[in-house]
Design a protein around this motif. Sequence first.
Motif, mmCIF file in Angstrom:
data_model
loop_
_atom_site.group_PDB
_atom_site.id
_atom_site.type_symbol
_atom_site.label_atom_id
_atom_site.label_comp_id
_atom_site.label_asym_id
_atom_site.label_seq_id
_atom_site.Cartn_x
_atom_site.Cartn_y
_atom_site.Cartn_z
ATOM 1 N N VAL A 41 9.350 57.941 37.986
ATOM 2 C CA VAL A 41 7.840 58.453 38.281
ATOM 3 C C VAL A 41 7.903 58.743 39.830
ATOM 4 O O VAL A 41 7.235 59.843 40.051
ATOM 5 C CB VAL A 41 7.113 57.118 38.425
ATOM 6 C CG1 VAL A 41 5.539 57.295 38.990
ATOM 7 C CG2 VAL A 41 6.878 56.792 36.840
ATOM 8 N N GLN A 42 8.680 58.213 40.689
ATOM 9 C CA GLN A 42 8.784 58.531 42.166
ATOM 10 C C GLN A 42 9.488 59.868 42.422
ATOM 11 O O GLN A 42 9.097 60.705 43.162
ATOM 12 C CB GLN A 42 9.587 57.504 42.918
ATOM 13 C CG GLN A 42 9.750 57.711 44.407
ATOM 14 C CD GLN A 42 10.550 56.773 45.121
ATOM 15 O OE1 GLN A 42 11.745 56.549 44.857
ATOM 16 N NE2 GLN A 42 9.951 55.776 45.762
ATOM 17 N N SER A 43 10.479 60.221 41.296
ATOM 18 C CA SER A 43 11.159 61.640 41.372
ATOM 19 C C SER A 43 10.396 62.827 41.285
ATOM 20 O O SER A 43 10.464 63.829 41.639
ATOM 21 C CB SER A 43 12.078 61.630 40.465
ATOM 22 O OG SER A 43 11.498 61.928 39.042
ATOM 23 N N LEU A 44 8.847 62.597 40.827
ATOM 24 C CA LEU A 44 7.981 63.713 40.711
ATOM 25 C C LEU A 44 7.609 63.912 42.167
ATOM 26 O O LEU A 44 7.037 65.102 42.408
ATOM 27 C CB LEU A 44 6.821 63.153 39.797
ATOM 28 C CG LEU A 44 7.226 62.862 38.308
ATOM 29 C CD1 LEU A 44 5.965 62.355 37.664
ATOM 30 C CD2 LEU A 44 7.740 63.996 37.676
ATOM 31 N N GLU A 45 7.681 63.066 43.251
ATOM 32 C CA GLU A 45 7.281 63.502 44.430
ATOM 33 C C GLU A 45 8.394 64.194 45.436
ATOM 34 O O GLU A 45 7.853 64.825 46.224
ATOM 35 C CB GLU A 45 6.976 61.937 45.277
ATOM 36 C CG GLU A 45 5.973 61.060 44.619
ATOM 37 C CD GLU A 45 5.731 59.737 45.232
ATOM 38 O OE1 GLU A 45 6.388 59.664 46.323
ATOM 39 O OE2 GLU A 45 5.404 58.859 44.653
ATOM 40 N N VAL A 46 9.323 64.191 44.856
ATOM 41 C CA VAL A 46 10.535 65.092 45.460
ATOM 42 C C VAL A 46 10.047 66.572 45.327
ATOM 43 O O VAL A 46 9.735 66.913 44.156
ATOM 44 C CB VAL A 46 11.833 64.837 44.854
ATOM 45 C CG1 VAL A 46 13.103 65.806 45.461
ATOM 46 C CG2 VAL A 46 12.326 63.384 44.795
ATOM 47 N N PRO A 47 10.425 67.599 46.508
ATOM 48 C CA PRO A 47 10.054 68.635 46.555
ATOM 49 C C PRO A 47 10.700 69.593 45.086
ATOM 50 O O PRO A 47 11.627 69.294 44.813
ATOM 51 C CB PRO A 47 10.583 69.516 47.511
ATOM 52 C CG PRO A 47 10.580 68.115 48.559
ATOM 53 C CD PRO A 47 10.836 66.761 47.687
ATOM 54 N N GLY A 48 9.966 70.656 44.858
ATOM 55 C CA GLY A 48 10.633 71.397 43.712
ATOM 56 C C GLY A 48 11.870 71.843 43.790
ATOM 57 O O GLY A 48 12.626 72.366 42.789
ATOM 58 N N ARG A 49 12.295 72.245 44.987
ATOM 59 C CA ARG A 49 13.631 72.883 45.243
ATOM 60 C C ARG A 49 14.160 72.084 46.437
ATOM 61 O O ARG A 49 13.704 71.824 47.587
ATOM 62 C CB ARG A 49 13.315 74.326 45.359
ATOM 63 C CG ARG A 49 14.740 74.982 45.598
ATOM 64 C CD ARG A 49 14.685 76.436 45.624
ATOM 65 N NE ARG A 49 14.131 77.122 47.017
ATOM 66 C CZ ARG A 49 14.340 78.202 47.456
ATOM 67 N NH1 ARG A 49 14.648 79.247 46.719
ATOM 68 N NH2 ARG A 49 13.751 78.357 48.732
ATOM 69 N N LEU A 50 15.560 71.758 46.116
ATOM 70 C CA LEU A 50 16.142 71.107 47.363
ATOM 71 C C LEU A 50 17.269 72.077 47.937
ATOM 72 O O LEU A 50 17.817 72.956 47.207
ATOM 73 C CB LEU A 50 16.956 69.631 46.986
ATOM 74 C CG LEU A 50 15.905 68.800 46.054
ATOM 75 C CD1 LEU A 50 16.798 67.867 45.532
ATOM 76 C CD2 LEU A 50 15.118 68.245 47.226
#
Length: 506
Positions: free
Chosen positions: A400-409
Amino acid sequence: MIVSGLCSWLGRASLAGIVTLWAWTGGPRLRAAESTPVFRAGADRADITPDLGTPIPGGFAPPPATFIHDPLFVKALVLDDGTTRIAIVVCDIAALPLAVCDEAKRLVQAQTGVPVSHVLISATHTHSAGSPFRMENGDMTNMIDRDGGTPVSARALSPYQAFIAKRVADSVQNAIKRLEPARLGWGAGKVPDQVFNRRWFVQAEKNRRNPFGGVDQVRMNPAPATPDLIKPAGPTDPEVAFLAVQARDGRPLALLANYSLHYVGRGGPTDFSADYFGMFSERIGELLGGNRPGTPFVGIMSNGTSADVTGNDYSKPTKVEPPYVKMRRVANIVAAEVYRAYQSVAFQDWVKLDARYEELPLQPRRPTPEMLTYAKALLARPAGGQPWHAQERLLAHWMVQSLEVPGRLRVPVQAFRIGDLGIGSAPVEIFAEMGLELKARTPFAKTFTISLANGWFGYMPTPAQHEVGGYETWCGINRLEKEAAPKIVTALLGMFGSMRPEAPRP
């Protein structure tokens, strides 16, 4: 008239003025250009042991440290060919957040002039060090992206994070102050009996369950010597490669080694320790006679491509030993092999240095819709009962938390040329087969890869390993897209080729 006037002016000018004019007109540079360039090197180490009570990462419930068995260090090696200067830094720590590496490199450039692209900062991956990460439920915002070079997160570094960044910069600065004419060489030995693939195909379904309600083909760290074992899921890299640096009079100054062993462990459960990485560094210094008064020899062991490699042979029963015994044995065995290979190293007075740095735009690993539905339903239920998998709730939270990571790293990938030695690096835990591929396809005479460098983006399985599953491939443990591995290999090979274009392509 002009000559007469100039002579008159020179007659009145002070010696200081003449020296200033000579320097301003490029006198020292002209003199250096006319002479043979001098290769110089310097090394340093600085203590980064945190306060007792700091959490020790490496497991799902990090305990607070209660004892310092041996200190933790940041170790820096600076090389200068007269035109190009590079710095290689290795820290006794499990992993380094991207923000800490960014700040350390900013300080290095500001204080020494060494550009960010020429500074490599990595972690040994000892599981007995203090954590520089925020430990709340495995905070995935440690994988922050950047916008114009500035971290997206507005949070300041924690005190320990800031301390590490400052110590890295201090150690590089000290190494530069210790620069002296040097010669260097490289070599490699093999220690195959201390590395084993930790991912196994196993038979029993209960031993292959994953936290998402499914079943994998592979299990990490299975029960040893049981009929359940089928075969290892991948290879190992038995090579221990090294770069050796001597003063012109033959004094050993530093040695940077690279071995693809995850770590050894089996120390005190709440002890700070540099693991075998630190013990190797001390032992190689003893063998080379470098630990002499006034000779600041610095031994360094970097972590190679060891994401799926352990020091435990699961085909045999586990041998229970007192704490630190196995660490010391492995360190001594690896150091002895390096010392043996060291005897045939051909040292050179000058080699060309070069550096490449790129930030690859990669997608973060996202859970599938089915996985996300499963995770949300799991977290909505009261805790308790018989779980499908022991870590299912924690991994559900991470999904669930991974959805908060920016769409591109933007993932830092870096490579150095040191004569005919190539060193690659990436901010991930790299599988052995990737390291073997880079060694097979490099244009250099010798190449090795440093994992956990310039940040941390989790495990990086190959696409084939993703297909069979297992701990290292789980969403939340693996944090980059499934095609990250071949993209990073391609980037590193491109960097190698651009620095060694005269070599025939393998």
